[in-house]
Design a protein around this motif. Structure first.
Motif, mmCIF file in Angstrom:
data_model
loop_
_atom_site.group_PDB
_atom_site.id
_atom_site.type_symbol
_atom_site.label_atom_id
_atom_site.label_comp_id
_atom_site.label_asym_id
_atom_site.label_seq_id
_atom_site.Cartn_x
_atom_site.Cartn_y
_atom_site.Cartn_z
ATOM 1 N N LEU A 136 36.515 9.753 140.037
ATOM 2 C CA LEU A 136 35.803 8.493 140.128
ATOM 3 C C LEU A 136 34.491 8.647 140.889
ATOM 4 O O LEU A 136 33.464 8.082 140.491
ATOM 5 C CB LEU A 136 36.698 7.443 140.804
ATOM 6 N N ILE A 137 34.504 9.413 141.970
ATOM 7 C CA ILE A 137 33.280 9.638 142.734
ATOM 8 C C ILE A 137 32.205 10.267 141.858
ATOM 9 O O ILE A 137 31.050 9.820 141.836
ATOM 10 C CB ILE A 137 33.563 10.523 143.963
ATOM 11 N N ARG A 138 32.567 11.308 141.105
ATOM 12 C CA ARG A 138 31.579 11.954 140.233
ATOM 13 C C ARG A 138 31.041 10.966 139.197
ATOM 14 O O ARG A 138 29.848 10.972 138.872
ATOM 15 C CB ARG A 138 32.187 13.183 139.564
ATOM 16 N N HIS A 139 31.922 10.137 138.676
ATOM 17 C CA HIS A 139 31.514 9.147 137.671
ATOM 18 C C HIS A 139 30.554 8.129 138.276
ATOM 19 O O HIS A 139 29.524 7.795 137.668
ATOM 20 C CB HIS A 139 32.760 8.440 137.124
ATOM 21 N N LEU A 189 34.164 18.299 145.336
ATOM 22 C CA LEU A 189 33.336 17.114 145.485
ATOM 23 C C LEU A 189 31.860 17.526 145.539
ATOM 24 O O LEU A 189 31.522 18.563 146.119
ATOM 25 C CB LEU A 189 33.694 16.368 146.772
ATOM 26 N N PRO A 190 30.975 16.732 144.953
ATOM 27 C CA PRO A 190 29.532 17.056 144.959
ATOM 28 C C PRO A 190 28.908 16.727 146.316
ATOM 29 O O PRO A 190 28.111 15.803 146.457
ATOM 30 C CB PRO A 190 28.981 16.169 143.836
ATOM 31 N N VAL A 191 29.276 17.508 147.329
ATOM 32 C CA VAL A 191 28.917 17.175 148.715
ATOM 33 C C VAL A 191 27.408 17.255 148.961
ATOM 34 O O VAL A 191 26.917 16.703 149.954
ATOM 35 C CB VAL A 191 29.668 18.102 149.702
ATOM 36 N N TYR A 234 44.250 9.896 129.899
ATOM 37 C CA TYR A 234 43.398 10.962 130.428
ATOM 38 C C TYR A 234 42.543 10.436 131.579
ATOM 39 O O TYR A 234 42.053 9.300 131.554
ATOM 40 C CB TYR A 234 42.511 11.509 129.316
ATOM 41 N N ILE A 235 42.340 11.265 132.583
ATOM 42 C CA ILE A 235 41.691 10.858 133.824
ATOM 43 C C ILE A 235 40.286 10.296 133.604
ATOM 44 O O ILE A 235 39.877 9.352 134.283
ATOM 45 C CB ILE A 235 41.653 12.037 134.838
ATOM 46 N N GLU A 236 39.542 10.825 132.657
ATOM 47 C CA GLU A 236 38.188 10.317 132.420
ATOM 48 C C GLU A 236 38.208 8.882 131.916
ATOM 49 O O GLU A 236 37.328 8.079 132.247
ATOM 50 C CB GLU A 236 37.439 11.225 131.437
ATOM 51 N N ASP A 237 39.204 8.532 131.119
ATOM 52 C CA ASP A 237 39.337 7.147 130.670
ATOM 53 C C ASP A 237 39.647 6.220 131.841
ATOM 54 O O ASP A 237 39.166 5.085 131.898
ATOM 55 C CB ASP A 237 40.442 7.035 129.610
ATOM 56 N N VAL A 238 40.450 6.705 132.783
ATOM 57 C CA VAL A 238 40.788 5.899 133.962
ATOM 58 C C VAL A 238 39.547 5.674 134.823
ATOM 59 O O VAL A 238 39.269 4.543 135.261
ATOM 60 C CB VAL A 238 41.898 6.581 134.788
ATOM 61 N N ALA A 239 38.775 6.723 135.056
ATOM 62 C CA ALA A 239 37.549 6.588 135.856
ATOM 63 C C ALA A 239 36.572 5.622 135.194
ATOM 64 O O ALA A 239 35.923 4.811 135.874
ATOM 65 C CB ALA A 239 36.899 7.954 136.050
ATOM 66 N N ARG A 240 36.478 5.666 133.874
ATOM 67 C CA ARG A 240 35.595 4.735 133.161
ATOM 68 C C ARG A 240 36.052 3.290 133.330
ATOM 69 O O ARG A 240 35.236 2.373 133.425
ATOM 70 C CB ARG A 240 35.545 5.079 131.671
#
Length: 297
Positions: free
Chosen positions: A16-19, A40-42, A196-202
């Protein structure tokens, strides 16, 4: 918009953070000092990490509030030797404290991460404390939703890359990739809505995009709207791995007490917001395996 996220190093949190960073949100993630932040994109200037052990809540909220939204992703499943008091502290008392600060400092929306396990009254024995804590916090959110808008996101069986090592899909993937001789399983006829996790983040990101419309308590079930048997998921994954000879020993393990036989999301509310899943079972498993080729489990 400034978003506060708990559980930022967890499975859902890091995706979710990346999204959200890709959508130009300013994200502050609350983490424990022992959290794995390697994925994580720190270096992103829009991401700030705050360690709970060093947190002075009053000074923190005075300095950073108001938040457009607080997104609670952190959880304690109680799968290890964790006692009931620790599960209740992590899943009930701590998020209630954050909720109180959100109310005090005029947070725009509180988004809670809930579970499909809470659909039935009798929880599986190894998850009783987890489900109880989730239920109690959900009731607190309902009681406070006249003061702060609340969205409760009830997740189905989320899977994808970078999940915890102890999770079912990660375990199956790891065993199949090393071409284990045998995997012992239950009969596998229980059905889950594998999302799928990407659908959840969206879905979370879309809810944030509609932030001004929320009043009171709202709930969204997040899944594909369809269930598949454990047998189908595992067999599909096995068949997509070239040369795999692992024997799937169905029925070698007993069914857990109070096992949910079939669960799938009612996604009508999300469809009305304009969301729809992009990953069916085959596409999701394919992307999971492609991610492994580049990044590993």
């Amino acid at each position: 918009m400034k978003i506060l996220i708990t559980g930022g190093s967890g499975f859902l949190g890091k995706h979710l953070i990346r999204h959200l960073l890709a959508e130009k949100y300013h994200v502050i993630a609350l983490l424990r000092k022992n959290s794995d932040i390697s994925r994580l994109p720190v270096k992103d200037q829009q991401l700030s990490l705050v360690f709970i052990e060093e947190l002075d809540y009053d000074n923190f909220f005075k300095a950073e509030a108001p938040f457009s939204a607080m997104v609670h992703c952190a959880t304690n499943y109680g799968r290890t030797a964790t006692g009931l008091s620790e599960v209740l502290q992590d899943n009930l008392m701590w998020p209630t404290l954050l909720l109180e600060y959100g109310i005090k400092y005029s947070c725009g929306l509180f988004i809670n991460t809930d579970t499909f396990f809470a659909k039935q009254q009798k929880a599986q024995s190894y998850l009783q404390a987890y489900v109880l804590s989730k239920y109690l916090f959900r009731e607190i959110l309902k009681a406070k939703s006249s003061i702060i808008p609340v969205v409760n996101c009830r997740l189905e069986h989320v899977y994808g890359p970078e999940d915890g090592a102890a999770k079912f899909t990660t375990y199956i993937l790891r065993e199949l990739l090393k071409n284990a001789e045998t995997i012992e399983l239950s009969d596998g006829w229980q059905k889950r809505d594998f999302v799928y996790i990407e659908d959840v983040a969206r879905a979370y990101a879309l809810i944030l995009n509609y932030l001004p419309r929320f009043r009171g308590f709202s709930e969204y079930e997040i899944g594909t709207g369809e269930s598949h048997s454990i047998r189908e998921f595992v067999t599909t994954l096995k068949n997509m791995i070239p040369g795999n000879n692992t024997i799937l020993d169905w029925g070698a393990l007993p069914m857990r007490r109070n096992e949910i036989e079939d669960s799938f999301a009612d996604i009508s509310a999300l469809l009305n917001l304009g969301w729809a899943p992009k990953f069916d079972l085959n596409k999701g498993i394919y992307h999971l395996l492609e991610h492994h080729k580049v990044h590993g489990i």
